[in-house]
Design a protein around this motif. Structure first.
Motif, PDB file in Angstrom:
ATOM      1  N   MET A 195       0.843  -1.174   0.000  1.00  0.00           N
ATOM      2  CA  MET A 195       0.000   0.000   0.000  1.00  0.00           C
ATOM      3  C   MET A 195       0.888   1.236   0.000  1.00  0.00           C
ATOM      4  N   GLN A 196       0.544   2.206  -0.815  1.00  0.00           N
ATOM      5  CA  GLN A 196       1.364   3.398  -0.928  1.00  0.00           C
ATOM      6  C   GLN A 196       1.127   4.341   0.240  1.00  0.00           C
ATOM      7  N   ARG A 197       2.004   5.313   0.345  1.00  0.00           N
ATOM      8  CA  ARG A 197       1.947   6.318   1.397  1.00  0.00           C
ATOM      9  C   ARG A 197       0.582   6.988   1.431  1.00  0.00           C
ATOM     10  N   ASN A 198       0.046   7.234   2.617  1.00  0.00           N
ATOM     11  CA  ASN A 198      -1.203   7.936   2.872  1.00  0.00           C
ATOM     12  C   ASN A 198      -2.446   7.222   2.368  1.00  0.00           C
ATOM     13  N   GLN A 199      -2.347   5.943   2.045  1.00  0.00           N
ATOM     14  CA  GLN A 199      -3.538   5.197   1.665  1.00  0.00           C
ATOM     15  C   GLN A 199      -4.068   4.491   2.897  1.00  0.00           C
ATOM     16  N   GLN A 200      -5.347   4.587   3.094  1.00  0.00           N
ATOM     17  CA  GLN A 200      -5.984   3.850   4.171  1.00  0.00           C
ATOM     18  C   GLN A 200      -7.248   3.229   3.620  1.00  0.00           C
ATOM     19  N   MET A 201      -7.489   2.001   4.012  1.00  0.00           N
ATOM     20  CA  MET A 201      -8.694   1.311   3.590  1.00  0.00           C
ATOM     21  C   MET A 201      -9.718   1.394   4.704  1.00  0.00           C
ATOM     22  N   THR A 202     -10.978   1.494   4.342  1.00  0.00           N
ATOM     23  CA  THR A 202     -12.021   1.467   5.350  1.00  0.00           C
ATOM     24  C   THR A 202     -12.100   0.054   5.905  1.00  0.00           C
ATOM     25  N   PRO A 203     -12.448  -0.102   7.178  1.00  0.00           N
ATOM     26  CA  PRO A 203     -12.445  -1.426   7.783  1.00  0.00           C
ATOM     27  C   PRO A 203     -13.451  -2.391   7.148  1.00  0.00           C
ATOM     28  N   MET A 204     -14.543  -1.890   6.599  1.00  0.00           N
ATOM     29  CA  MET A 204     -15.593  -2.751   6.085  1.00  0.00           C
ATOM     30  C   MET A 204     -15.556  -2.892   4.563  1.00  0.00           C
ATOM     31  N   SER A 205     -14.596  -2.282   3.893  1.00  0.00           N
ATOM     32  CA  SER A 205     -14.526  -2.397   2.445  1.00  0.00           C
ATOM     33  C   SER A 205     -13.081  -2.270   1.989  1.00  0.00           C
ATOM     34  N   ASN A 206     -12.893  -2.379   0.709  1.00  0.00           N
ATOM     35  CA  ASN A 206     -11.561  -2.217   0.147  1.00  0.00           C
ATOM     36  C   ASN A 206     -11.419  -0.865  -0.527  1.00  0.00           C
ATOM     37  N   THR A 207     -12.204   0.104  -0.120  1.00  0.00           N
ATOM     38  CA  THR A 207     -12.162   1.429  -0.710  1.00  0.00           C
ATOM     39  C   THR A 207     -10.995   2.228  -0.152  1.00  0.00           C
ATOM     40  N   ASN A 208     -10.182   2.764  -1.041  1.00  0.00           N
ATOM     41  CA  ASN A 208      -9.073   3.630  -0.633  1.00  0.00           C
ATOM     42  C   ASN A 208      -9.655   4.964  -0.209  1.00  0.00           C
ATOM     43  N   THR A 209      -9.469   5.331   1.051  1.00  0.00           N
ATOM     44  CA  THR A 209     -10.005   6.596   1.548  1.00  0.00           C
ATOM     45  C   THR A 209      -9.021   7.739   1.394  1.00  0.00           C
ATOM     46  N   GLY A 210      -7.760   7.433   1.120  1.00  0.00           N
ATOM     47  CA  GLY A 210      -6.744   8.468   1.003  1.00  0.00           C
ATOM     48  C   GLY A 210      -6.210   8.939   2.339  1.00  0.00           C
ATOM     49  N   GLY A 211      -6.705   8.388   3.425  1.00  0.00           N
ATOM     50  CA  GLY A 211      -6.276   8.826   4.748  1.00  0.00           C
ATOM     51  C   GLY A 211      -7.023  10.079   5.162  1.00  0.00           C
ATOM     52  N   PRO A 212      -6.608  10.716   6.244  1.00  0.00           N
ATOM     53  CA  PRO A 212      -7.319  11.896   6.730  1.00  0.00           C
ATOM     54  C   PRO A 212      -7.112  13.104   5.822  1.00  0.00           C
ATOM     55  N   ALA A 213      -8.184  13.884   5.630  1.00  0.00           N
ATOM     56  CA  ALA A 213      -8.091  15.097   4.822  1.00  0.00           C
ATOM     57  C   ALA A 213      -7.318  16.182   5.568  1.00  0.00           C
ATOM     58  N   PHE A 214      -7.483  16.211   6.875  1.00  0.00           N
ATOM     59  CA  PHE A 214      -6.825  17.211   7.711  1.00  0.00           C
ATOM     60  C   PHE A 214      -6.163  16.482   8.882  1.00  0.00           C
ATOM     61  N   PRO A 215      -4.968  15.951   8.673  1.00  0.00           N
ATOM     62  CA  PRO A 215      -4.312  15.162   9.719  1.00  0.00           C
ATOM     63  C   PRO A 215      -4.159  15.948  11.019  1.00  0.00           C
ATOM     64  N   VAL A 216      -4.259  15.224  12.119  1.00  0.00           N
ATOM     65  CA  VAL A 216      -4.126  15.831  13.444  1.00  0.00           C
ATOM     66  C   VAL A 216      -2.969  15.161  14.168  1.00  0.00           C
ATOM     67  N   ASP A 217      -2.543  15.769  15.258  1.00  0.00           N
ATOM     68  CA  ASP A 217      -1.450  15.164  16.014  1.00  0.00           C
ATOM     69  C   ASP A 217      -1.963  13.983  16.834  1.00  0.00           C
ATOM     70  N   GLU A 218      -1.039  13.259  17.414  1.00  0.00           N
ATOM     71  CA  GLU A 218      -1.382  12.028  18.123  1.00  0.00           C
ATOM     72  C   GLU A 218      -2.299  12.252  19.314  1.00  0.00           C
ATOM     73  N   SER A 219      -2.267  13.417  19.945  1.00  0.00           N
ATOM     74  CA  SER A 219      -3.117  13.643  21.112  1.00  0.00           C
ATOM     75  C   SER A 219      -4.596  13.604  20.734  1.00  0.00           C
ATOM     76  N   ALA A 220      -4.952  14.034  19.525  1.00  0.00           N
ATOM     77  CA  ALA A 220      -6.344  13.974  19.082  1.00  0.00           C
ATOM     78  C   ALA A 220      -6.767  12.543  18.806  1.00  0.00           C
ATOM     79  N   LEU A 221      -5.829  11.691  18.400  1.00  0.00           N
ATOM     80  CA  LEU A 221      -6.158  10.304  18.103  1.00  0.00           C
ATOM     81  C   LEU A 221      -6.539   9.527  19.352  1.00  0.00           C
ATOM     82  N   ILE A 222      -6.047   9.967  20.506  1.00  0.00           N
ATOM     83  CA  ILE A 222      -6.411   9.319  21.766  1.00  0.00           C
ATOM     84  C   ILE A 222      -7.919   9.377  21.965  1.00  0.00           C
ATOM     85  N   HIS A 223      -8.528  10.462  21.511  1.00  0.00           N
ATOM     86  CA  HIS A 223      -9.973  10.658  21.660  1.00  0.00           C
ATOM     87  C   HIS A 223     -10.725  10.238  20.404  1.00  0.00           C
TER      88      HIS A 223
END
Length: 79
Positions: free
Chosen positions: A1-29
């Motif tokens: 899988m290439q850089r910044n590609q993410q698949m949705t958990p229920m399908s094989n659709t490439n979502t492209g990853g987050p449109a507006f990436p956040v830092d790790e502290s936001a991922l905790i929530h």
């Protein structure tokens, strides 16, 4: 899988990853925001609605076409 590609958990659709990436502290929530695919689809739909080719077209058609454009944009990024 290439850089910044993410698949949705229920399908094989490439979502492209987050449109507006956040830092790790936001991922905790689990604040991941919209995917790049959703962002591209929203922009495509905005353009379609601003200058409709077929004014009688329904929302389902606009939504489907917007995601077709978004998928093409994600594919173009892979090149």
């Amino acid at each position: 899988m290439q850089r910044n590609q993410q698949m949705t958990p229920m399908s094989n659709t490439n979502t492209g990853g987050p449109a507006f990436p956040v830092d790790e502290s936001a991922l905790i929530h689990n604040l991941q925001g919209m995917t790049l695919r959703d962002y591209f689809a929203a922009k495509a739909m905005q353009g379609m609605l601003a200058c409709p080719i077929q004014p009688q077209s329904g929302a389902d058609m606009y939504a489907r076409d917007a995601y077709h454009v978004a998928d093409a944009m994600l594919k173009a990024r892979e090149s």
